[in-house]
Design an enzyme around this catalytic site. Sequence first.
Site, PDB file in Angstrom:
ATOM      1  N   LYS A  30      61.431  43.536  64.491  1.00  0.00           N
ATOM      2  CA  LYS A  30      60.781  44.682  63.853  1.00  0.00           C
ATOM      3  C   LYS A  30      60.019  44.169  62.645  1.00  0.00           C
ATOM      4  CE  LYS A  30      63.346  48.293  63.204  1.00  0.00           C
ATOM      5  NZ  LYS A  30      64.346  49.219  62.605  1.00  0.00           N
TER       6      LYS A  30
ATOM      7  N   CYS B 150      46.778  48.325  56.384  1.00  0.00           N
ATOM      8  CA  CYS B 150      46.348  48.293  57.790  1.00  0.00           C
ATOM      9  C   CYS B 150      47.191  49.215  58.650  1.00  0.00           C
ATOM     10  CB  CYS B 150      46.450  46.855  58.315  1.00  0.00           C
ATOM     11  SG  CYS B 150      46.001  46.690  60.053  1.00  0.00           S
TER      12      CYS B 150
ATOM     13  N   CYS C  17      45.918  49.402  62.051  1.00  0.00           N
ATOM     14  CA  CYS C  17      45.468  49.019  63.401  1.00  0.00           C
ATOM     15  C   CYS C  17      46.209  47.792  63.940  1.00  0.00           C
ATOM     16  CB  CYS C  17      43.965  48.759  63.408  1.00  0.00           C
ATOM     17  SG  CYS C  17      43.458  47.178  62.682  1.00  0.00           S
TER      18      CYS C  17
ATOM     19  N   CYS D  41      44.730  45.876  54.828  1.00  0.00           N
ATOM     20  CA  CYS D  41      43.541  45.973  55.676  1.00  0.00           C
ATOM     21  C   CYS D  41      42.554  44.870  55.298  1.00  0.00           C
ATOM     22  CB  CYS D  41      42.899  47.341  55.454  1.00  0.00           C
ATOM     23  SG  CYS D  41      41.284  47.570  56.223  1.00  0.00           S
TER      24      CYS D  41
ATOM     25  N   HIS E  88      39.735  46.548  61.650  1.00  0.00           N
ATOM     26  CA  HIS E  88      39.722  47.797  62.429  1.00  0.00           C
ATOM     27  C   HIS E  88      38.310  48.115  62.926  1.00  0.00           C
ATOM     28  CE1 HIS E  88      39.073  49.050  58.187  1.00  0.00           C
ATOM     29  NE2 HIS E  88      38.173  49.836  58.753  1.00  0.00           N
TER      30      HIS E  88
HETATM   31 FE1  FES Z   1      43.769  47.327  60.265  1.00  0.00          FE
HETATM   32 FE2  FES Z   1      41.797  47.854  58.579  1.00  0.00          FE
HETATM   33  S1  FES Z   1      43.220  49.216  59.376  1.00  0.00           S
HETATM   34  S2  FES Z   1      42.341  45.974  59.423  1.00  0.00           S
END
Ligand code: FES
Length: 75
Positions: free
Chosen positions: A23, A40, A42, A51, A55
């Site tokens: 996890k 982040c 994504c 981030c 994304h």
């Molecule tokens: Fe994952 Fe921006 S939300 S790199």
Amino acid sequence: RLAKCPGFRGNRVNENIKMENNKVVDTIDIEDMGDKGVFCRCWKSKKFPYCDGSHNKHNEDTGDNVGPLIVKKAA
Ligand code: FES
């Protein structure tokens, strides 16, 4: 339903980050965050949990619409 999403390649969301862990959990001290933290959502960032703009490519490649969580201190 998920299998019909463009770019969907299996059951995993995370394909690169801390793959040795069962996890992935990150803790950020709010004192270390400065005025704003951009996190982040994504799972493609090379600076996860922050981030790095990855994304944008993910969204272009897949038709997805994900973006970061921005946490700001009150002014
Ligand atoms: Fe994952 Fe921006 S939300 S790199």
